[in-house]
Design an enzyme around this catalytic site. Sequence first.
Site, PDB file in Angstrom:
ATOM      1  N   PHE B  10      48.462  51.072  32.680  1.00 14.70           N
ATOM      2  CA  PHE B  10      47.578  51.492  31.430  1.00 14.70           C
ATOM      3  C   PHE B  10      48.030  50.225  30.495  1.00 14.70           C
ATOM      4  CE2 PHE B  10      44.280  53.815  29.825  1.00 14.70           C
ATOM      5  CZ  PHE B  10      44.344  54.368  28.474  1.00 14.70           C
ATOM      6  N   LYS B 127      44.854  40.870  42.518  1.00 15.13           N
ATOM      7  CA  LYS B 127      44.582  39.911  43.753  1.00 15.13           C
ATOM      8  C   LYS B 127      45.544  40.184  45.014  1.00 15.13           C
ATOM      9  CE  LYS B 127      45.236  35.985  41.668  1.00 15.13           C
ATOM     10  NZ  LYS B 127      45.195  36.531  40.175  1.00 15.13           N
ATOM     11  N   GLU B 151      35.997  43.583  42.328  1.00 15.15           N
ATOM     12  CA  GLU B 151      34.928  42.375  41.886  1.00 15.15           C
ATOM     13  C   GLU B 151      35.931  41.777  40.956  1.00 15.15           C
ATOM     14  OE1 GLU B 151      31.979  41.429  42.200  1.00 15.15           O
ATOM     15  OE2 GLU B 151      32.658  39.722  41.165  1.00 15.15           O
ATOM     16  N   VAL B 154      38.200  38.005  41.520  1.00 14.15           N
ATOM     17  CA  VAL B 154      37.821  36.524  41.496  1.00 14.15           C
ATOM     18  C   VAL B 154      36.727  36.535  40.429  1.00 14.15           C
ATOM     19  CG1 VAL B 154      36.330  35.045  42.766  1.00 14.15           C
ATOM     20  CG2 VAL B 154      38.049  36.474  44.143  1.00 14.15           C
ATOM     21  N   GLY B 208      46.913  31.590  24.385  1.00 15.66           N
ATOM     22  CA  GLY B 208      46.778  32.783  25.344  1.00 15.66           C
ATOM     23  C   GLY B 208      46.299  32.447  26.987  1.00 15.66           C
ATOM     24  N   GLU B 211      50.527  31.182  30.869  1.00 12.62           N
ATOM     25  CA  GLU B 211      51.593  32.004  30.602  1.00 12.62           C
ATOM     26  C   GLU B 211      52.885  31.193  30.122  1.00 12.62           C
ATOM     27  OE1 GLU B 211      51.548  35.221  31.719  1.00 12.62           O
ATOM     28  OE2 GLU B 211      49.680  35.296  32.689  1.00 12.62           O
ATOM     29  N   ASP B 222      47.320  30.661  41.699  1.00 11.21           N
ATOM     30  CA  ASP B 222      46.413  31.701  41.361  1.00 11.21           C
ATOM     31  C   ASP B 222      44.943  31.526  42.083  1.00 11.21           C
ATOM     32  OD1 ASP B 222      43.851  31.954  38.825  1.00 11.21           O
ATOM     33  OD2 ASP B 222      45.394  33.733  39.124  1.00 11.21           O
ATOM     34  N   LYS B 226      42.653  33.536  45.208  1.00 15.19           N
ATOM     35  CA  LYS B 226      41.267  33.859  44.990  1.00 15.19           C
ATOM     36  C   LYS B 226      40.500  33.352  46.192  1.00 15.19           C
ATOM     37  CE  LYS B 226      41.594  34.237  40.120  1.00 15.19           C
ATOM     38  NZ  LYS B 226      41.682  33.544  38.705  1.00 15.19           N
ATOM     39  N   GLY B 324      40.310  37.519  30.830  1.00 19.04           N
ATOM     40  CA  GLY B 324      40.129  38.216  29.648  1.00 19.04           C
ATOM     41  C   GLY B 324      39.944  39.855  29.656  1.00 19.04           C
TER      42      GLY B 324
END
Lengths: 345, 345
Positions: B10, B127, B151, B154, B208, B211, B222, B226, B324
């Site tokens: 959460f 992922k 969804e 990616v 932001g 990282e 990353d 994907k 985001g």
Amino acid sequence: MMTRIAFIGFGVVGQGLAEILLEQKDELKENYGFEYSVVAVSDKMKGAIYNENGLDLQKLLDVVKSTGKVDDYTEGTRGWDSLKTITETNANLIVEVSWTDIKTGEPAISHIKAAIKCHKHVVMTNKGPIALAARELLSMAKTNGVEIRFEGTVLSGTPALNLGVYNLASSKITKVAGIVNGTTNYILTEMEKGLSYEEALKQAQELGYAEADPTADVEGFDALGKIVILTNVVMGGMLTKDQVPCQGITNITSQDIQDAKQEGKRWKLIAGAELKGDGSVEAYVRPEKIPLNHPLAAVSGPINALTYTTKYLGDVTIIGPGAGREATGYALLTDILDIHRKAVR
Amino acid sequence: MMTRIAFIGFGVVGQGLAEILLEQKDELKENYGFEYSVVAVSDKMKGAIYNENGLDLQKLLDVVKSTGKVDDYTEGTRGWDSLKTITETNANLIVEVSWTDIKTGEPAISHIKAAIKCHKHVVMTNKGPIALAARELLSMAKTNGVEIRFEGTVLSGTPALNLGVYNLASSKITKVAGIVNGTTNYILTEMEKGLSYEEALKQAQELGYAEADPTADVEGFDALGKIVILTNVVMGGMLTKDQVPCQGITNITSQDIQDAKQEGKRWKLIAGAELKGDGSVEAYVRPEKIPLNHPLAAVSGPINALTYTTKYLGDVTIIGPGAGREATGYALLTDILDIHRKAVR
């Protein structure tokens, strides 16, 4: 569950779909459990043929390609007009690809209503009916427990409508804007290379990107029909074409094109719609100078694009073909497949 | 049919979804007949709470935002760990948004399998599990009569996966290529404005977009996860990450950027996959110089894009955010809504 298809109209688009159906027959069955039989074709010029056990689609295509008519295909009943084909054959899905008047939407609207009333699904690519009567037809379909689908009416097989209605459902779309007419985008692109408007139009006509009478494209009427569809189907609007200010590209000069270049912009014919504060939607078709860093500025030639502005994602843009035999045939396939996938769950 | 949701995790993404669910409660019911109740939240750091009659989501969000834990929310049973929450609550849909190790996919894979085995749908954004075990998990879900959706793995909420799997079904996709990592696209865009790599990276971290340890992004890992997902889920491949050559942007210099400008191109980190003649799929992650007239070249900053090359439509490109809080929360909403829409037909 066998999908039994009747084609109303069997021109370039209808034949394009038929070829894709033939090509994909095995894969459609294997991947989606989708099986079909084309039982009827009714075309004003080419003639009509109906066989409740199914037509040999390859044979029919060969006959039509070599003779221009269906007459040499003999295994079946001949001469049923469009309404009889819709209402009296054992088809359960109608492919409505007739030649239709964009101003009145006829005869397509009559075909669609007839199909809905006898509980047959309809897939279509004519803009006329949807631009004129989207809500009425969708509501009728719902009441009668059937689906009507029309992905091909906006950006052809590029799934611009499905993106807005399904994939971006609940994303809170506040605006849509795009390049929805390939003819004018091609002309503007060629003018950027130095051609005059007249030279670019002539070239477009030679390449099949513009009609002999290019009015509907260059005056923005084609884009107008499409933005009305987008407004009413995706954004909950209730606009008619005469409520939408529409200006095409006929006033854009070579000087305008050069000036824009200097400013780091490109002239594009933009069809747009925006949600207003009171919940109503305003739409327009007009040329706009687009800054080079906007995704729409990267769209050249006969390609189309649409940008949805949403609350949760900001701008989402889709770019792809807006016309073409295969692209439009494919649009119909996605509609048919969607109906099938809904039915089997 | 009430959808009873349990959140496993959460954090930012989970709370983002919760906020969207709250905001859209009435519209989701009105437009899609979708009704939900959040019955449980289980987070390793924040704690866990379960109430079979439903939690007050606004109250829970307020508690978590002000205290960082769920402990002050008292109406319910506390302390159930993730597996107990999955298997023993009356949830019928699990939102798997736990902190998960991208290399092992754990604990998410265990969570997903546990949910599938007790016939609960799962929606997720990690992922790891899908990059490692897409086929196995999809197959397990099918056998157990439930849906798993991802969804958000990616291009976040930009519906890149749904576009490829659903809207472009049967379009005969032969290739996919795109900008799937916002961090590196932001850095490259800033380098084009004259910043050095180090300056651009620092700015990205401040905003932001990167990282504190940017390795996963700048080394292409990353993007690698994907493209493996895209390859296996959309293109029928069976690749593992170690079969995919992967090069990030750390070797691109300011000189490279300027040279590309001279050539009318832009450096982009491209993740791609291509169908080979023998039916296998090859994938890669590498920097490429993209010509300015390609849609991918128009994509700047943290925005992402993906181009599908198809037989019937040629290239279809989608452009939108790739990360985001709201975008990823929205991805989960579309997954949940899709599961609901399938269930009610």
